[in-house]
Design an enzyme around this catalytic site. Structure first.
Site, mmCIF file in Angstrom:
data_model
loop_
_atom_site.group_PDB
_atom_site.id
_atom_site.type_symbol
_atom_site.label_atom_id
_atom_site.label_comp_id
_atom_site.label_asym_id
_atom_site.label_seq_id
_atom_site.Cartn_x
_atom_site.Cartn_y
_atom_site.Cartn_z
ATOM 1 C CE LYS A 147 29.266 76.898 30.160
ATOM 2 N NZ LYS A 147 30.340 77.116 29.212
ATOM 3 N NE ARG A 172 35.090 76.135 26.073
ATOM 4 C CZ ARG A 172 34.302 77.042 26.637
ATOM 5 N NH1 ARG A 172 34.809 78.049 27.319
ATOM 6 N NH2 ARG A 172 32.996 76.953 26.514
ATOM 7 N NE ARG A 208 36.351 84.178 35.180
ATOM 8 C CZ ARG A 208 36.005 84.486 36.417
ATOM 9 N NH1 ARG A 208 36.883 84.399 37.388
ATOM 10 N NH2 ARG A 208 34.782 84.871 36.705
#
Length: 360
Positions: free
Chosen positions: A98, A150, A167
């Site tokens: 991804k 998301r 993060r």
């Protein structure tokens, strides 16, 4: 069925005998675990070869105070690894698929895609909310996610919750969740949690009706120099036929939409009785607008007459000689057709607005 999609494979490592194969990877704990797994599989197939793992820090690992979607660099977690590959400092690199853009730099190819772990997203709850689901959390609970995809879907499904950027690597994010009261839960890829051995932290797996996943999520990719035939042949034993076809369809869908981490694009794929199904969707940043379609394609093709001119053909950056070319072509066509259908219904406008808002 996945086995039926693969040709017989050479386990002799060709002319690489007694060579040391240098494997590039990111330095994070998860990246090292993933790379160790890939190297172990290669070692099993090629016991006479020696593998050396070389860790590197990427741009995405360094910039931790900015949302990924706002950095504006497509190859955040791959560029430094590819630079090392280009300079012949490593022979192959291991990525989470991804993280790999749908267009690779010239001269590179994905030489192997390993059998996919769960592609779904998972919710990890703050210790005080263990046993709950997103539905049963108190109103205005804050959910941490670094993904526009998301956030857009979950805002739509759970409008009573709030979403905030988080993060850092998996260890950092779990620490932020557990040690502070900033977040009631965070959303992560189930595959990463499982590979780290933290499956017990998964409080909820999000189904495709709640949250479609990212293109290539859960799959590991091995990137090599496209002209390095011996290395390409060596890593090709790791290809998983079903995973390759699903990921070709997903990557073709995203590439045709010109999607990336700066816009909410999501997918779900299944392969059953040689029918490949792809659900693709695009969302506005707040999830209020969305387009979603499902199509299917037959991917049953004979293995014979596959050698020759098709040898160097790539499909969305993937070289898989040991999987029927016709099947790969059909998977790519499926991705393009789902993307075309969404574009005909106004996907471009939704994505353009999302990109502009995100850039602002």
């Amino acid at each position: 069925m996945a086995d039926m999609l693969l040709k017989g494979q050479d386990k002799n490592g060709n002319g690489l005998k007694n060579q040391t194969i240098r494997v590039g990877t990111r330095k994070s704990q998860l990246a090292r675990i993933q790379t160790d797994n890939v190297v172990q599989m290669l070692q099993n197939h090629h016991p006479h070869l020696h593998f050396e793992i070389i860790g590197m820090t990427t741009t995405g690992d360094k910039i931790l105070d900015t949302a990924l979607s706002k950095i504006g660099e497509k190859s955040l977690f791959t560029k430094e690894l590819e630079n090392a590959l280009e300079r012949n400092e490593v022979d192959l690199v291991v990525h989470s698929l991804k993280d790999l853009p749908t267009s690779l730099p010239p001269g590179f190819t994905i030489g192997a895609i390993c059998k996919r772990e769960s592609p779904h997203d998972a919710v990890v709850f703050h210790p005080k909310h263990v046993g709950k689901t997103l539905t049963s959390l108190p109103e205005k609970s804050v959910i941490g996610t670094s993904s526009l995809r998301r956030a857009a879907q979950l805002k739509r499904t759970f409008p009573q919750l709030e979403f905030k950027d988080i993060r850092g690597n998996l260890n950092t994010r779990l620490k932020k969740l557990d040690e502070k009261d900033d977040f009631s839960a965070i959303v992560l890829a189930a595959a990463g949690l499982r590979r780290m051995g933290w499956e017990n932290r998964i409080g909820q797996i999000l189904s495709p009706t709640e949250c479609l996943y990212a293109v290539g999520q859960g799959a590991l990719a091995v990137e090599v120099r496209a002209r390095d035939q011996e290395i390409l042949e060596m890593v090709s034993v790791l290809h998983d036929g079903e995973t390759v076809l699903r990921c070709i369809a997903e990557r073709a869908f995203m590439k045709h939409l010109e999607g990336g981490c700066s816009v909410p694009v999501a997918v779900s794929t299944t392969l059953k009785d040689f029918q490949l199904y792809l659900t693709g969707a695009v969302y506005s940043l707040d999830g209020s607008e969305s387009l979603r379609e499902t199509m299917q394609m037959n991917v049953k093709f004979p293995l014979e007459n596959e050698d020759g001119p098709n040898d160097d053909i790539q499909h969305v950056g993937i070289t898989a000689k040991n999987i029927p070319h016709g099947a790969q072509k059909a998977a790519e066509k499926l991705g393009l057709e789902v993307a075309e259908l969404l574009l005909s219904k106004g996907a471009k406008q939704i994505l353009n607005v999302a990109r502009q808002l995100n850039d602002a």
